[in-house]
Design a protein around this motif. Structure first.
Motif, short mmCIF file in Angstrom:
data_model
loop_
_atom_site.label_atom_id
_atom_site.label_comp_id
_atom_site.label_asym_id
_atom_site.label_seq_id
_atom_site.Cartn_x
_atom_site.Cartn_y
_atom_site.Cartn_z
N GLN A 51 0.82 -1.21 0.00
CA GLN A 51 0.00 0.00 0.00
C GLN A 51 0.86 1.27 0.00
O GLN A 51 0.59 2.22 -0.73
N GLU A 52 1.90 1.28 0.83
CA GLU A 52 2.80 2.44 0.89
C GLU A 52 3.50 2.67 -0.44
O GLU A 52 3.59 3.80 -0.92
N VAL A 53 4.01 1.60 -1.03
CA VAL A 53 4.70 1.72 -2.32
C VAL A 53 3.70 2.12 -3.41
O VAL A 53 4.03 2.91 -4.29
N GLY A 54 2.48 1.65 -3.30
CA GLY A 54 1.43 2.02 -4.26
C GLY A 54 1.16 3.51 -4.29
O GLY A 54 0.80 4.07 -5.33
N ARG A 55 1.36 4.17 -3.17
CA ARG A 55 1.17 5.63 -3.12
C ARG A 55 2.28 6.36 -3.88
O ARG A 55 2.10 7.49 -4.31
N LEU A 56 3.42 5.71 -4.03
CA LEU A 56 4.53 6.30 -4.77
C LEU A 56 4.38 6.09 -6.28
O LEU A 56 4.76 6.93 -7.07
N TRP A 57 3.83 4.95 -6.64
CA TRP A 57 3.72 4.55 -8.05
C TRP A 57 2.44 5.13 -8.66
O TRP A 57 1.59 5.64 -7.97
N PHE A 58 2.28 5.00 -9.96
CA PHE A 58 1.15 5.63 -10.66
C PHE A 58 -0.01 4.70 -10.94
O PHE A 58 -1.08 5.14 -11.32
N ASP A 59 0.19 3.39 -10.80
CA ASP A 59 -0.91 2.43 -10.99
C ASP A 59 -0.64 1.21 -10.13
O ASP A 59 0.31 1.19 -9.34
N ASP A 60 -1.47 0.17 -10.27
CA ASP A 60 -1.34 -1.02 -9.42
C ASP A 60 -0.45 -2.10 -10.03
O ASP A 60 -0.30 -3.16 -9.44
#
Length: 184
Positions: free
Chosen positions: A45-54
């Motif tokens: 979830q934390e890394v997902g906030r950094l990236w642009f999609d799933d």
């Protein structure tokens, strides 16, 4: 191939996370090397906030106390990881770059500041280099310079220049010109 390498000096604030996400999104980054995260763990979830999609994967080396930490994130539609190695100061990921059907080994490094620590890290990576068969792409914060002119306005001597250049030569690396912001 769009690779971002950035010493972010901590990922503790929402503002920093938002800034990283914006740069990754705006520049269509396909792989990100982040150093000095100052975090001991990352959730998806934390890394997902950094990236642009799933559609991403990641590996990280945890920070020790309030220093260090390395995070590598990649678009899993662009890169298929086969093998990885995580150590205290680096993350190595090896696999296939899908668009070109080429195989690479990526290494994200955060080197220590002290000379002995750097030398031990350089020696370890030189040894590892021979056991990873694909061409290497290396980025990170090496806490070293290749020539005195890289540190403008400083009269300080840099005894590690020869060691760093020797490390680059032993690994058979080529320097790719940086683009974007200036660096020191």
């Amino acid at each position: 191939m769009r690779i971002l390498t950035w010493n972010i000096r901590g990922l503790g604030s929402k503002l920093k996370v938002s800034a990283v996400n914006k740069i990754i999104r705006d520049n269509k980054v396909e792989m990100a090397f982040l150093q000095e995260t100052k975090k001991e763990s990352f959730s998806e979830q934390e890394v997902g906030r950094l990236w642009f999609d799933d559609d991403f994967e990641f590996q990280f080396a945890k920070a020790t106390g309030r220093s260090g930490g390395v995070l590598t994130i990649w678009d899993k539609k662009k890169f298929e990881a086969e093998k990885s190695l995580v150590a205290s100061r680096y993350v190595i990921i090896s696999g296939k770059w899908v668009d070109d059907n080429c195989y690479f080994t990526f290494i994200n490094i955060y080197a220590p500041c002290e000379k002995l620590g750097k030398q031990l890290l350089w020696d370890e990576i030189v040894t590892l280099r021979s056991s990873w068969q694909y061409p290497w792409i290396m980025g990170g914060d090496f806490n070293a310079i290749r020539a005195r002119k890289e540190r403008k306005g400083s009269g300080v001597k840099y005894p590690g220049i020869e060691d760093f250049n020797s490390f680059i030569e032993k690994c058979k690396l080529l320097e790719i010109p940086l683009c974007g912001r200036n660096f020191t």
